[in-house]
Design a protein around this motif. Sequence first.
Motif, PDB file in Angstrom:
ATOM      1  N   SER A 140      52.060  43.591  37.538  1.00 47.82           N
ATOM      2  CA  SER A 140      51.794  42.402  38.347  1.00 47.82           C
ATOM      3  C   SER A 140      51.656  42.761  39.822  1.00 47.82           C
ATOM      4  N   SER A 141      52.411  43.721  40.318  1.00 45.60           N
ATOM      5  CA  SER A 141      52.286  44.103  41.727  1.00 45.60           C
ATOM      6  C   SER A 141      50.980  44.850  41.970  1.00 45.60           C
ATOM      7  N   ILE A 142      50.510  45.598  40.994  1.00 43.44           N
ATOM      8  CA  ILE A 142      49.224  46.286  41.142  1.00 43.44           C
ATOM      9  C   ILE A 142      48.101  45.261  41.180  1.00 43.44           C
ATOM     10  N   GLY A 143      48.143  44.307  40.280  1.00 41.00           N
ATOM     11  CA  GLY A 143      47.126  43.252  40.249  1.00 41.00           C
ATOM     12  C   GLY A 143      47.141  42.433  41.531  1.00 41.00           C
ATOM     13  N   LYS A 144      48.329  42.187  42.042  1.00 37.50           N
ATOM     14  CA  LYS A 144      48.443  41.416  43.287  1.00 37.50           C
ATOM     15  C   LYS A 144      47.823  42.204  44.435  1.00 37.50           C
ATOM     16  N   CYS A 145      48.108  43.493  44.485  1.00 29.47           N
ATOM     17  CA  CYS A 145      47.562  44.337  45.550  1.00 29.47           C
ATOM     18  C   CYS A 145      46.046  44.416  45.446  1.00 29.47           C
ATOM     19  N   LEU A 146      45.536  44.618  44.235  1.00 29.30           N
ATOM     20  CA  LEU A 146      44.091  44.676  44.059  1.00 29.30           C
ATOM     21  C   LEU A 146      43.451  43.340  44.394  1.00 29.30           C
ATOM     22  N   GLY A 147      44.122  42.249  44.056  1.00 26.35           N
ATOM     23  CA  GLY A 147      43.608  40.919  44.366  1.00 26.35           C
ATOM     24  C   GLY A 147      43.499  40.690  45.868  1.00 26.35           C
ATOM     25  N   GLU A 148      44.485  41.129  46.616  1.00 25.16           N
ATOM     26  CA  GLU A 148      44.446  40.982  48.073  1.00 25.16           C
ATOM     27  C   GLU A 148      43.341  41.833  48.676  1.00 25.16           C
ATOM     28  N   ASP A 149      43.189  43.044  48.176  1.00 27.80           N
ATOM     29  CA  ASP A 149      42.116  43.908  48.669  1.00 27.80           C
ATOM     30  C   ASP A 149      40.752  43.317  48.346  1.00 27.80           C
ATOM     31  N   MET A 150      40.627  42.738  47.157  1.00 27.12           N
ATOM     32  CA  MET A 150      39.358  42.142  46.746  1.00 27.12           C
ATOM     33  C   MET A 150      39.032  40.927  47.622  1.00 27.12           C
ATOM     34  N   ARG A 151      40.022  40.110  47.926  1.00 25.06           N
ATOM     35  CA  ARG A 151      39.785  38.943  48.793  1.00 25.06           C
ATOM     36  C   ARG A 151      39.368  39.396  50.182  1.00 25.06           C
ATOM     37  N   LYS A 152      40.030  40.423  50.681  1.00 23.08           N
ATOM     38  CA  LYS A 152      39.669  40.955  52.000  1.00 23.08           C
ATOM     39  C   LYS A 152      38.241  41.494  51.981  1.00 23.08           C
ATOM     40  N   PHE A 153      37.884  42.218  50.940  1.00 24.03           N
ATOM     41  CA  PHE A 153      36.545  42.771  50.787  1.00 24.03           C
ATOM     42  C   PHE A 153      35.494  41.659  50.744  1.00 24.03           C
ATOM     43  N   ILE A 154      35.739  40.626  49.937  1.00 23.58           N
ATOM     44  CA  ILE A 154      34.783  39.516  49.814  1.00 23.58           C
ATOM     45  C   ILE A 154      34.655  38.764  51.131  1.00 23.58           C
ATOM     46  N   LEU A 155      35.775  38.491  51.795  1.00 27.86           N
ATOM     47  CA  LEU A 155      35.734  37.779  53.073  1.00 27.86           C
ATOM     48  C   LEU A 155      34.982  38.584  54.132  1.00 27.86           C
ATOM     49  N   LYS A 156      35.244  39.879  54.177  1.00 24.92           N
ATOM     50  CA  LYS A 156      34.573  40.749  55.159  1.00 24.92           C
ATOM     51  C   LYS A 156      33.067  40.791  54.898  1.00 24.92           C
ATOM     52  N   ARG A 157      32.672  40.995  53.653  1.00 32.68           N
ATOM     53  CA  ARG A 157      31.250  41.068  53.324  1.00 32.68           C
ATOM     54  C   ARG A 157      30.550  39.733  53.568  1.00 32.68           C
ATOM     55  N   THR A 158      31.207  38.640  53.258  1.00 28.81           N
ATOM     56  CA  THR A 158      30.624  37.317  53.503  1.00 28.81           C
ATOM     57  C   THR A 158      30.398  37.098  54.992  1.00 28.81           C
ATOM     58  N   LEU A 159      31.376  37.464  55.793  1.00 27.95           N
ATOM     59  CA  LEU A 159      31.241  37.316  57.247  1.00 27.95           C
ATOM     60  C   LEU A 159      30.112  38.198  57.772  1.00 27.95           C
ATOM     61  N   ILE A 160      30.017  39.414  57.292  1.00 27.31           N
ATOM     62  CA  ILE A 160      28.963  40.326  57.740  1.00 27.31           C
ATOM     63  C   ILE A 160      27.584  39.797  57.337  1.00 27.31           C
ATOM     64  N   ILE A 161      27.418  39.447  56.069  1.00 20.91           N
ATOM     65  CA  ILE A 161      26.105  39.017  55.579  1.00 20.91           C
ATOM     66  C   ILE A 161      25.654  37.722  56.237  1.00 20.91           C
ATOM     67  N   THR A 162      26.563  36.755  56.329  1.00 30.18           N
ATOM     68  CA  THR A 162      26.209  35.475  56.939  1.00 30.18           C
ATOM     69  C   THR A 162      25.795  35.644  58.398  1.00 30.18           C
ATOM     70  N   ASN A 163      26.592  36.365  59.153  1.00 29.25           N
ATOM     71  CA  ASN A 163      26.264  36.550  60.564  1.00 29.25           C
ATOM     72  C   ASN A 163      25.044  37.432  60.763  1.00 29.25           C
ATOM     73  N   PHE A 164      24.796  38.367  59.844  1.00 34.01           N
ATOM     74  CA  PHE A 164      23.597  39.188  59.940  1.00 34.01           C
ATOM     75  C   PHE A 164      22.345  38.328  59.768  1.00 34.01           C
ATOM     76  N   PHE A 165      22.356  37.437  58.774  1.00 34.27           N
ATOM     77  CA  PHE A 165      21.206  36.551  58.568  1.00 34.27           C
ATOM     78  C   PHE A 165      21.000  35.618  59.759  1.00 34.27           C
ATOM     79  N   ILE A 166      22.079  35.106  60.297  1.00 39.55           N
ATOM     80  CA  ILE A 166      21.966  34.235  61.477  1.00 39.55           C
ATOM     81  C   ILE A 166      21.418  35.026  62.657  1.00 39.55           C
ATOM     82  N   PHE A 167      21.863  36.263  62.812  1.00 39.38           N
ATOM     83  CA  PHE A 167      21.378  37.135  63.878  1.00 39.38           C
ATOM     84  C   PHE A 167      19.878  37.393  63.714  1.00 39.38           C
ATOM     85  N   ILE A 168      19.466  37.733  62.486  1.00 35.13           N
ATOM     86  CA  ILE A 168      18.049  38.024  62.206  1.00 35.13           C
ATOM     87  C   ILE A 168      17.188  36.792  62.422  1.00 35.13           C
ATOM     88  N   LEU A 169      17.662  35.610  62.062  1.00 35.55           N
ATOM     89  CA  LEU A 169      16.888  34.382  62.247  1.00 35.55           C
ATOM     90  C   LEU A 169      16.900  33.908  63.706  1.00 35.55           C
TER      91      LEU A 169
END
Length: 181
Positions: free
Chosen positions: A5-34
């Motif tokens: 359960s602690s491994i899954g929790k750790c992986l879950g937190e890393d995955m949320r951080k990864f998704i949030l970071k990529r979403t912020l990058i992609i969204t702002n990149f498209f806004i920048f390009i437009l």
Amino acid sequence: MVYRSSIGKCLGEDMRKFILKRTLIITNFFIFILGIPVFGLGIWVLVDKPSFLTLFEEAQSVSGTTDSFNVEIYTSAAYILLVVSLLVVLISFFGCFGAMKESKCMLGTYFALILAMFILMVVGAVLGYSGNLDNTIKKPLKEALTKYKDDQINQTNPLLSYKAAWNTVQQELKCCGVDNV
């Protein structure tokens, strides 16, 4: 010993951080390009007014309308377009590259700019909704305009600079007074 359960929790937190970071990058990149072409469009309108006016005349002839349009309105819209698109490009730059580099300074600047823009929108909405623009804006301007003396020619009189400021504002906005009378 590591529990599953602690491994899954750790992986879950890393995955949320990864998704949030990529979403912020992609969204702002498209806004920048437009935002960059919109900024270029604003520059084109200001630099190459004859071709812009030709484009409007052709659009008017195609649409079949005979109403004349006010060129000053479109020129001032170009300035607004430039400023807004520059702000959008700047803010999206801080968001995209701040997230990419995980820079606290850039992300802090991004947050501060987004917060300031949000506050300005709320204030503008409240002022616009209250319908109290006459008392908020026009009344102080009319009181200030009473000090305007058109006959001031004495170079040492402080009212001469007041006159020059009002003349510049009226010339730039192509109006006369507060109510354009």
